[in-house]
Design an enzyme around this catalytic site. Structure first.
Site, PDB file in Angstrom:
ATOM      1  N   HIS A  17       0.704  -1.214  -0.019  1.00  0.00           N
ATOM      2  CA  HIS A  17       0.071  -0.076  -0.035  1.00  0.00           C
ATOM      3  C   HIS A  17       0.941   1.351  -0.061  1.00  0.00           C
ATOM      4  CE1 HIS A  17      -2.799  -2.781   2.338  1.00  0.00           C
ATOM      5  NE2 HIS A  17      -3.551  -2.550   1.386  1.00  0.00           N
ATOM      6  N   LYS A  41     -15.837  -6.929   6.104  1.00  0.00           N
ATOM      7  CA  LYS A  41     -14.554  -7.589   6.451  1.00  0.00           C
ATOM      8  C   LYS A  41     -14.699  -7.563   8.161  1.00  0.00           C
ATOM      9  CE  LYS A  41     -11.095  -7.203   3.065  1.00  0.00           C
ATOM     10  NZ  LYS A  41      -9.671  -6.727   2.532  1.00  0.00           N
ATOM     11  N   ARG A  93      -2.451  -5.712  -8.094  1.00  0.00           N
ATOM     12  CA  ARG A  93      -1.289  -6.644  -8.128  1.00  0.00           C
ATOM     13  C   ARG A  93      -1.178  -7.807  -8.948  1.00  0.00           C
ATOM     14  NH1 ARG A  93      -2.812  -8.426  -2.276  1.00  0.00           N
ATOM     15  NH2 ARG A  93      -4.930  -8.413  -3.680  1.00  0.00           N
ATOM     16  N   SER A 131      -2.680  -8.179   3.121  1.00  0.00           N
ATOM     17  CA  SER A 131      -2.782  -7.814   4.518  1.00  0.00           C
ATOM     18  C   SER A 131      -3.138  -9.133   5.297  1.00  0.00           C
ATOM     19  CB  SER A 131      -3.894  -6.932   4.972  1.00  0.00           C
ATOM     20  OG  SER A 131      -3.574  -5.673   4.362  1.00  0.00           O
TER      21      SER A 131
HETATM   22  N1  COA Z   1      -0.361  -3.839  -1.758  1.00  0.00           N
HETATM   23  C1  COA Z   1      -0.630  -4.879  -0.981  1.00  0.00           C
HETATM   24  N2  COA Z   1      -1.756  -5.281  -0.735  1.00  0.00           N
HETATM   25  C2  COA Z   1      -2.733  -4.887  -1.629  1.00  0.00           C
HETATM   26  C3  COA Z   1      -2.648  -3.759  -2.514  1.00  0.00           C
HETATM   27  C4  COA Z   1      -1.220  -3.290  -2.391  1.00  0.00           C
HETATM   28  N3  COA Z   1      -0.973  -2.310  -3.292  1.00  0.00           N
HETATM   29  N4  COA Z   1      -3.753  -3.525  -3.092  1.00  0.00           N
HETATM   30  C5  COA Z   1      -4.641  -4.433  -2.148  1.00  0.00           C
HETATM   31  N5  COA Z   1      -3.926  -5.051  -1.509  1.00  0.00           N
HETATM   32  C6  COA Z   1      -4.565  -6.277  -0.519  1.00  0.00           C
HETATM   33  C7  COA Z   1      -5.022  -5.761   0.723  1.00  0.00           C
HETATM   34  O1  COA Z   1      -4.001  -5.696   1.714  1.00  0.00           O
HETATM   35  C8  COA Z   1      -6.105  -6.635   0.969  1.00  0.00           C
HETATM   36  O2  COA Z   1      -5.734  -7.826   1.423  1.00  0.00           O
HETATM   37  P1  COA Z   1      -6.769  -8.877   2.382  1.00  0.00           P
HETATM   38  O3  COA Z   1      -8.076  -9.189   1.612  1.00  0.00           O
HETATM   39  O4  COA Z   1      -5.852  -9.899   2.534  1.00  0.00           O
HETATM   40  O5  COA Z   1      -6.852  -8.059   3.722  1.00  0.00           O
HETATM   41  C9  COA Z   1      -6.979  -6.688  -0.139  1.00  0.00           C
HETATM   42  O6  COA Z   1      -5.699  -6.568  -1.179  1.00  0.00           O
HETATM   43  C10 COA Z   1      -7.952  -5.750  -0.759  1.00  0.00           C
HETATM   44  O7  COA Z   1      -7.887  -4.964   0.216  1.00  0.00           O
HETATM   45  P2  COA Z   1      -8.130  -3.296   0.199  1.00  0.00           P
HETATM   46  O8  COA Z   1      -7.325  -2.634  -0.794  1.00  0.00           O
HETATM   47  O9  COA Z   1      -8.283  -2.861   1.497  1.00  0.00           O
HETATM   48  O10 COA Z   1      -9.463  -3.444  -0.352  1.00  0.00           O
HETATM   49  P3  COA Z   1     -10.947  -3.868   0.144  1.00  0.00           P
HETATM   50  O11 COA Z   1     -11.315  -4.871  -0.809  1.00  0.00           O
HETATM   51  O12 COA Z   1     -10.887  -4.357   1.473  1.00  0.00           O
HETATM   52  O13 COA Z   1     -11.922  -2.704   0.296  1.00  0.00           O
HETATM   53  C11 COA Z   1     -12.984  -0.611  -0.458  1.00  0.00           C
HETATM   54  C12 COA Z   1     -12.132  -1.966  -0.623  1.00  0.00           C
HETATM   55  C13 COA Z   1     -12.698  -0.109   1.105  1.00  0.00           C
HETATM   56  C14 COA Z   1     -12.518   0.386  -1.379  1.00  0.00           C
HETATM   57  C15 COA Z   1     -14.535  -0.846  -0.654  1.00  0.00           C
HETATM   58  O14 COA Z   1     -14.850  -1.843  -0.086  1.00  0.00           O
HETATM   59  C16 COA Z   1     -15.233   0.469  -0.432  1.00  0.00           C
HETATM   60  O15 COA Z   1     -15.323   1.285  -1.445  1.00  0.00           O
HETATM   61  N6  COA Z   1     -15.950   0.361   0.730  1.00  0.00           N
HETATM   62  C17 COA Z   1     -16.924   1.527   0.877  1.00  0.00           C
HETATM   63  C18 COA Z   1     -18.450   1.077   0.970  1.00  0.00           C
HETATM   64  C19 COA Z   1     -18.983   1.130  -0.434  1.00  0.00           C
HETATM   65  O16 COA Z   1     -18.633   2.345  -1.324  1.00  0.00           O
HETATM   66  N7  COA Z   1     -19.192   0.021  -1.242  1.00  0.00           N
HETATM   67  C20 COA Z   1     -19.517  -0.121  -2.577  1.00  0.00           C
HETATM   68  C21 COA Z   1     -18.391  -0.331  -3.426  1.00  0.00           C
HETATM   69  S1  COA Z   1     -18.645  -0.456  -5.065  1.00  0.00           S
END
Ligand code: COA
Length: 161
Positions: A17, A41, A93, A131
């Site tokens: 990140h 989550k 990724r 993560s």
């Molecule tokens: N490097 C390392 N890890 C990365 C990464 C990077 N560049 N990019 C993503 N990841 C990993 C994260 O560590 C995470 O790992 P995990 O699943 O093992 O915990 C995974 O990829 C995805 O996590 P993250 O990037 O935090 O996204 P998310 O899927 O948890 O959340 C939100 C996405 C928060 C943007 C989305 O749920 C959201 O917008 N929520 C708000 C409510 C909303 O608007 N909902 C409608 C959406 S259309």
């Protein structure tokens, strides 16, 4: 002035990140790290703990004043509107990320057509970091030094061991 929102759950934030954030800082005037409460989550860290870890990391960075960290518990597009931001940044990724990210960006575009999603490819050395994997390695006494900053490692050790 170009502003971008970099959203995620960041449970916890990893070097993957941070790589995206630092590259975003050279592309945009202002980067807002938006930390989702994480309704979708089961998180290990509370929102306050995740915000605190990120704030500690960015303190003292060159260009620190151009980055801010905010929690949110609403639709991402509503958060963007509240902060007058029209660009969402996401890291990619691997091909496996693409399908989910494509769906997310499509839904966001449908909810708010003026808001665009941009993707940055993850740097090669971070392609495998997530993560969940970092938490698993830590829980099983593996070395996580290459995946997270020192303060995040300390918090993970406190929680998981
Ligand atoms: N490097 C390392 N890890 C990365 C990464 C990077 N560049 N990019 C993503 N990841 C990993 C994260 O560590 C995470 O790992 P995990 O699943 O093992 O915990 C995974 O990829 C995805 O996590 P993250 O990037 O935090 O996204 P998310 O899927 O948890 O959340 C939100 C996405 C928060 C943007 C989305 O749920 C959201 O917008 N929520 C708000 C409510 C909303 O608007 N909902 C409608 C959406 S259309």
């Amino acid at each position: 002035m170009s502003r971008v929102v970099y959203p995620g759950t960041f449970d916890p934030i990893t070097n993957g990140h941070l790589d995206i954030i630092q590259r975003a800082m050279s592309l945009f005037d202002e980067v807002i790290i938006a930390v989702a409460q994480g309704q979708h989550k089961q998180t290990l860290f509370s929102l306050e703990q995740r915000l605190q870890m990120i704030e500690t990391i960015i303190q003292g960075w060159p260009g620190e004043s151009c980055v801010s960290v905010r929690g949110f518990d609403c639709l991402l597009v509503d958060f963007c509107q509240q902060h007058q931001v029209k660009i969402i940044l996401r890291g990619l990724r691997a091909v496996s990320d693409f399908e989910y990210e494509f769906q997310l960006s499509g839904m966001n575009k449908n909810l708010h057509p003026e808001i665009e999603t941009l993707f940055l490819p993850a740097t090669e050395k971070n392609h495998f970091i997530s993560s969940s994997l970092v938490k698993e390695v830590c829980r099983m006494h593996g070395d996580i030094d290459n995946f997270v900053p020192a303060n995040v490692k300390a918090e993970l050790l406190r929680k998981l061991r």
